[in-house]
Design a protein around this motif. Structure first.
Motif, mmCIF file in Angstrom:
data_model
loop_
_atom_site.group_PDB
_atom_site.id
_atom_site.type_symbol
_atom_site.label_atom_id
_atom_site.label_comp_id
_atom_site.label_asym_id
_atom_site.label_seq_id
_atom_site.Cartn_x
_atom_site.Cartn_y
_atom_site.Cartn_z
ATOM 1 N N UNK A 1 26.583 96.628 4.233
ATOM 2 C CA UNK A 1 26.542 96.406 2.787
ATOM 3 C C UNK A 1 27.859 95.829 2.271
ATOM 4 N N UNK A 2 28.974 96.257 2.843
ATOM 5 C CA UNK A 2 30.273 95.747 2.387
ATOM 6 C C UNK A 2 30.485 94.291 2.789
ATOM 7 N N UNK A 3 29.912 93.859 3.909
ATOM 8 C CA UNK A 3 30.140 92.508 4.418
ATOM 9 C C UNK A 3 29.100 91.501 3.935
ATOM 10 N N UNK A 4 28.030 91.970 3.371
ATOM 11 C CA UNK A 4 26.946 91.059 2.999
ATOM 12 C C UNK A 4 27.353 90.187 1.822
ATOM 13 N N UNK B 1 38.053 99.824 10.852
ATOM 14 C CA UNK B 1 39.042 98.730 10.825
ATOM 15 C C UNK B 1 38.445 97.475 10.183
ATOM 16 N N UNK B 2 37.182 97.150 10.452
ATOM 17 C CA UNK B 2 36.534 95.981 9.841
ATOM 18 C C UNK B 2 36.399 96.148 8.333
ATOM 19 N N UNK B 3 36.081 97.373 7.877
ATOM 20 C CA UNK B 3 35.995 97.609 6.433
ATOM 21 C C UNK B 3 37.366 97.451 5.770
ATOM 22 N N UNK B 4 38.405 97.911 6.424
ATOM 23 C CA UNK B 4 39.750 97.790 5.862
ATOM 24 C C UNK B 4 40.203 96.332 5.818
ATOM 25 N N UNK B 5 39.981 95.593 6.921
ATOM 26 C CA UNK B 5 40.445 94.205 6.950
ATOM 27 C C UNK B 5 39.650 93.325 5.988
ATOM 28 N N UNK B 6 38.408 93.718 5.713
ATOM 29 C CA UNK B 6 37.627 92.950 4.745
ATOM 30 C C UNK B 6 38.258 92.994 3.356
ATOM 31 N N UNK B 7 38.772 94.156 2.979
ATOM 32 C CA UNK B 7 39.414 94.280 1.671
ATOM 33 C C UNK B 7 40.807 93.656 1.669
ATOM 34 N N UNK C 1 29.858 96.175 -5.032
ATOM 35 C CA UNK C 1 29.039 96.688 -3.934
ATOM 36 C C UNK C 1 29.824 96.728 -2.625
ATOM 37 N N UNK C 2 30.716 95.750 -2.457
ATOM 38 C CA UNK C 2 31.549 95.743 -1.257
ATOM 39 C C UNK C 2 32.532 96.911 -1.277
ATOM 40 N N UNK C 3 33.094 97.213 -2.455
ATOM 41 C CA UNK C 3 33.993 98.359 -2.554
ATOM 42 C C UNK C 3 33.254 99.669 -2.251
ATOM 43 N N UNK C 4 32.040 99.787 -2.770
ATOM 44 C CA UNK C 4 31.250 100.988 -2.486
ATOM 45 C C UNK C 4 30.967 101.094 -0.988
ATOM 46 N N UNK D 1 32.341 104.219 1.334
ATOM 47 C CA UNK D 1 31.367 105.026 2.068
ATOM 48 C C UNK D 1 31.527 104.872 3.579
ATOM 49 N N UNK D 2 31.942 103.688 4.010
ATOM 50 C CA UNK D 2 32.182 103.476 5.446
ATOM 51 C C UNK D 2 33.338 104.343 5.935
#
Length: 543
Positions: free
Chosen positions: A348-351, A493-499, A509-512, A516-517
């Motif tokens: 959901x964060x990467x979509x 790590x992927x969620x962190x690097x995305x931000x 929605x990406x922040x949520x 949550x990740x």
């Protein structure tokens, strides 16, 4: 002294009382002599036979003689007492009297005293009791230092695993930033993922050689702090394996033989150590590693970061399936739920509905997911196979060690460096003909104008350093935890690097999804920690 000549009646009368006096004196001192005992026995018999005749003895002569004899004996005793006193009392073995000298504590001390005070209690202690006050820090280093704390205690082991997770995840993030800067967003764009991968692996191999040599140089320091297991071997495992001998004539063939079967290098067998039997065992791992790195870099070079992460979203579910099938592992419901929910939140964060998608990058990312999920499992299997080959009758360390001695196993150390050496060497051997056949080297040489710019090669060096850190740290993490844990590190790590890469400018929605990740990742951490504690408790009870 034991004369058999008969005594006259007058002599018997003269010496009877002095002899009785001497016998009484010797008995009071507790040191009867053998000759005096014999005389006393002989004269006692004669005294009974001549009792009637002894009453007429001249008492004045006897008293005078007794007085002279006692004076002479006391004088001689005073003169020789200091000279004749021995270090150990000369007492009769059969005598039960107490020794007149103080008992010296020696090897004759009782077993009860040894059990109570220890073998060195009879001497002054090497360190006084007051020396221990305020010496807790020195005692910490004497007991093994940080190594004993990390590998010998449950709390230390959790901290060690946390450091490994932070190290591997941070180095993966740094490597991704360097690859992004080199191939996509940097001043000098280098859109050749095949050649860029080959250069990074070449730098990785050189850094492995330099790092192993540095570890050997710092072996005393590492042993002092309790990390003796990090020191690589300096010599081959078996001399009959073709090790270089200095007695051979020098020459090109001898130098080549030393490079391939000498000493030093990464695993102790020379700079280019190569054993066909070990190479066959590591070859499947090297093939999976090369394909994983190539497909991942190719997908990353031709797709934006959200698309790249979406194409590789199936890594964690595939890792769970491979672990259950190949390793026969049984995961708890909490572990499975946390891993799948964290993966779903990362999706959901990467979509992005407006993201640019190229089918080449998506296909490369999907296929790379298979090899990324398979790589940690095959890495652990290969390492265990090499350990079993070094110690056929030994036990392979898995998970939390019970002591620092288990963590410093020499065969485990040699197997670790052998895995790194042969995987890196075989990967270069597989990639070299592919790079030459692709024709990218000629194209780069004729069309890239910044090959002589030091900053470009500095970026390549930093990328190679990141590749080396991830390559060496992943094996440590897999050995310390499990292949699934090593694979799951990429999810938070992927969620962190995305931000971070988007400078924290991402949709709501990406922040949520990112938050949550990370919460699901903490849930996974707690679940795996409980599983590790339960497994360690069962292992200790099994002993």
């Amino acid at each position: 002294m034991n004369s058999t000549r008969p005594f006259t009646r007058t002599a018997q009368k003269t010496f009877r009382k002095p002899l009785d006096f001497l016998n009484n004196l010797s008995r009071s001192a507790g040191q009867p002599s053998r000759s005096s005992n014999k005389k006393s026995d002989s004269y006692t018999g004669r005294r009974q036979n001549s009792q009637s005749s002894l009453d007429d003895t001249d008492h004045s002569d006897v008293e005078q003689y007794a007085h002279m004899e006692s004076s002479r004996r006391s004088h001689s005793t005073q003169n020789s007492q200091s000279e004749l006193q021995p270090a150990f009392p000369l007492i009769d073995i059969g005598s039960r009297s107490t020794s007149p000298y103080p008992r010296i504590r020696s090897a004759a001390q009782s077993e009860d005293e040894d059990d109570e005070y220890g073998p060195g209690s009879s001497i002054r202690p090497l360190v006084s009791h007051s020396a221990g006050r305020g010496g807790r820090w020195r005692g910490f280093w004497r007991q093994g230092g940080p190594g004993a704390f990390f590998f010998g205690t449950w709390i230390g082991w959790q901290i060690w695993v946390g450091l490994l997770v932070f190290w591997v995840g941070g180095c993966q993030f740094g490597l991704l930033l360097m690859n992004r800067f080199i191939m996509l967003t940097g001043i000098y764009k280098f859109p050749f993922p095949l050649t860029e991968t080959y250069i990074q692996l070449l730098i990785t191999h050189l850094l492995l050689i330099i790092g192993s040599s540095l570890m050997r140089f710092l072996s005393n320091v590492l042993h002092f702090v309790g990390f003796g297991a990090a020191v690589p071997p300096s010599h081959p495992a078996a001399p009959q394996g073709g090790a270089y001998r200095g007695s051979r004539k020098p020459g090109i063939s001898a130098f080549v033989r030393w490079l391939s079967n000498g000493s030093g290098g990464i695993a102790g067998g020379g700079l280019f150590e190569f054993d066909w039997h070990v190479a066959k065992q590591v070859l499947p791992l090297a093939v999976v590693f090369v394909v994983k790195v190539l497909l991942s870099n190719f997908s990353f070079a031709y797709a934006p970061l959200p698309t790249y992460q979406l194409a590789r979203i199936g890594i964690t579910p595939l890792a769970i399936i491979f672990s259950c099938i190949m390793q026969k592992e049984n995961f708890s419901g909490s572990t499975l739920s946390a891993a799948l929910i964290a993966t779903l939140n990362l999706f959901f964060a990467s979509y992005r509905s407006d993201a640019r998608v190229t089918w080449e990058s998506v296909v490369a990312g999907v296929f790379s997911s298979l090899f990324v999920a398979l790589y940690p499992i095959l890495l652990l299997h290969t390492n265990r196979t090499l350990v079993a080959g070094l110690v056929p009758q030994g036990d392979v360390l898995t998970g939390y060690p019970s002591s620092a001695e288990e963590a410093s196993n020499r065969e485990e150390t040699r197997a670790y460096y052998r895995t790194l050496h042969y995987t890196s060497l075989l990967s270069l051997m597989l990639l070299t003909p592919i790079v030459l056949i692709s024709g990218q080297v000629t194209h780069i040489y004729h069309n890239i104008p910044f090959l002589d710019v030091p900053f470009f090669w500095a970026m390549m060096l930093f990328g190679g350093m990141g590749s080396w850190a991830v390559f060496a740290g992943t094996l440590l993490l897999v050995k310390s935890t499990s292949p699934l844990t090593a694979t799951f590190v990429a999810v938070p790590r992927s969620a962190f690097q995305l931000a971070v890469i988007n400078l924290f400018k991402i949709p709501a929605q990406s922040w949520a999804g990112v938050v949550l990740c990370w919460l699901s990742s903490l849930w996974f951490l707690v679940a795996r920690r409980d599983e590790g504690r339960s497994q360690n408790r069962l292992r200790l009870e099994g002993r």
